[in-house]
Design a protein around this motif. Sequence first.
Motif, PDB file in Angstrom:
ATOM      1  N   GLU A 174     -39.364  36.589 -48.164  1.00  0.00           N
ATOM      2  CA  GLU A 174     -38.864  37.838 -47.575  1.00  0.00           C
ATOM      3  C   GLU A 174     -39.738  38.086 -46.357  1.00  0.00           C
ATOM      4  OE1 GLU A 174     -36.374  40.192 -49.234  1.00  0.00           O
ATOM      5  OE2 GLU A 174     -36.339  40.777 -47.118  1.00  0.00           O
ATOM      6  N   GLU A 204     -27.841  31.866 -53.581  1.00  0.00           N
ATOM      7  CA  GLU A 204     -27.995  32.411 -52.238  1.00  0.00           C
ATOM      8  C   GLU A 204     -26.995  31.725 -51.320  1.00  0.00           C
ATOM      9  OE1 GLU A 204     -29.834  34.917 -51.785  1.00  0.00           O
ATOM     10  OE2 GLU A 204     -31.332  34.855 -53.389  1.00  0.00           O
ATOM     11  N   MET A 209     -35.939  40.289 -44.086  1.00  0.00           N
ATOM     12  CA  MET A 209     -34.795  39.398 -44.277  1.00  0.00           C
ATOM     13  C   MET A 209     -35.214  38.198 -45.123  1.00  0.00           C
ATOM     14  SD  MET A 209     -32.368  37.670 -41.349  1.00  0.00           S
ATOM     15  CE  MET A 209     -30.930  36.725 -41.852  1.00  0.00           C
ATOM     16  N   LYS A 210     -34.297  37.726 -45.931  1.00  0.00           N
ATOM     17  CA  LYS A 210     -34.615  36.583 -46.780  1.00  0.00           C
ATOM     18  C   LYS A 210     -34.336  35.270 -46.039  1.00  0.00           C
ATOM     19  CE  LYS A 210     -33.901  38.562 -51.382  1.00  0.00           C
ATOM     20  NZ  LYS A 210     -33.080  38.492 -52.618  1.00  0.00           N
ATOM     21  N   TYR A 211     -35.213  34.321 -46.295  1.00  0.00           N
ATOM     22  CA  TYR A 211     -35.046  32.966 -45.766  1.00  0.00           C
ATOM     23  C   TYR A 211     -35.312  31.982 -46.907  1.00  0.00           C
ATOM     24  CZ  TYR A 211     -35.501  35.101 -41.128  1.00  0.00           C
ATOM     25  OH  TYR A 211     -35.333  35.882 -40.007  1.00  0.00           O
ATOM     26  N   VAL A 255     -41.284  34.995 -52.378  1.00  0.00           N
ATOM     27  CA  VAL A 255     -40.624  35.602 -53.532  1.00  0.00           C
ATOM     28  C   VAL A 255     -40.647  34.658 -54.733  1.00  0.00           C
ATOM     29  CG1 VAL A 255     -38.459  36.593 -54.398  1.00  0.00           C
ATOM     30  CG2 VAL A 255     -39.130  36.952 -52.001  1.00  0.00           C
ATOM     31  N   VAL A 289     -44.909  38.031 -49.263  1.00  0.00           N
ATOM     32  CA  VAL A 289     -43.869  37.382 -48.452  1.00  0.00           C
ATOM     33  C   VAL A 289     -43.081  36.378 -49.282  1.00  0.00           C
ATOM     34  CG1 VAL A 289     -43.460  35.867 -46.469  1.00  0.00           C
ATOM     35  CG2 VAL A 289     -45.153  37.707 -46.317  1.00  0.00           C
TER      36      VAL A 289
END
Length: 233
Positions: free
Chosen positions: A76, A163, A1-3, A34, A32
Amino acid sequence: MKYVLFIATDPAGEPTDENPQAWVEKWNDRGVRVEGMPLKPAGETRTVRVRGDRVLVTDGPFAETAEWIAGYDLVEAADLDEAIEVAASHPMATAGRIEVRPVEPLDLGPGTGNVPHEGDAPASRFLAILRTDPGAPAFTPDPAVVAEWVRDGLASGRYLGGEHLRPVRDATLVRRREGELLITDGAYTDVPERVSGIVFVDGEWEEAIGYLARCPMARSGSVELREFWTDFS
């Protein structure tokens, strides 16, 4: 999952000699992290709001607070625990504070995707920070109108991606003070104007402001236009 990790300043932060580049390389190597970039000071910000037929452009950030976003990183992560681990190891967890916000995928239909770019290579000149505004007139952006704004931006080269974030109630704040890791719920600052999304905008100042003046979300909130700390000469 993206943060999205919002790297924020904090007057109560502690000095640290940790190397930010070592943090970047560590999480890049693990696949991790991006991307991410620092931002120029909040004093060089423009804020765009649309109220009725009026476009209001002011200098400075929208919210009057001593803490402001100094950069962002997109990761990610397998879950929130890993995202917190990444944030907790950042030097600014000691010198400032880091807000961890899950990305909420938003499908606006064909022709509205982000423009691909590679890691920390400059994708745009500006980061537009979309904020809520409790004092703004009620206005619900039509997704079809938002999609058209995105397509126009892609066609003109102003919009390069963005985003959409989950609500601030899903935010996690990460700090280290006197060697102790502090993890609490909430945003990086205690103001009612919350970040709801980020958009990458390219062009000159007036071009970027002109594009954001047509942003449907500027009618129900505000948009802070922040320049990336990158040499575009």
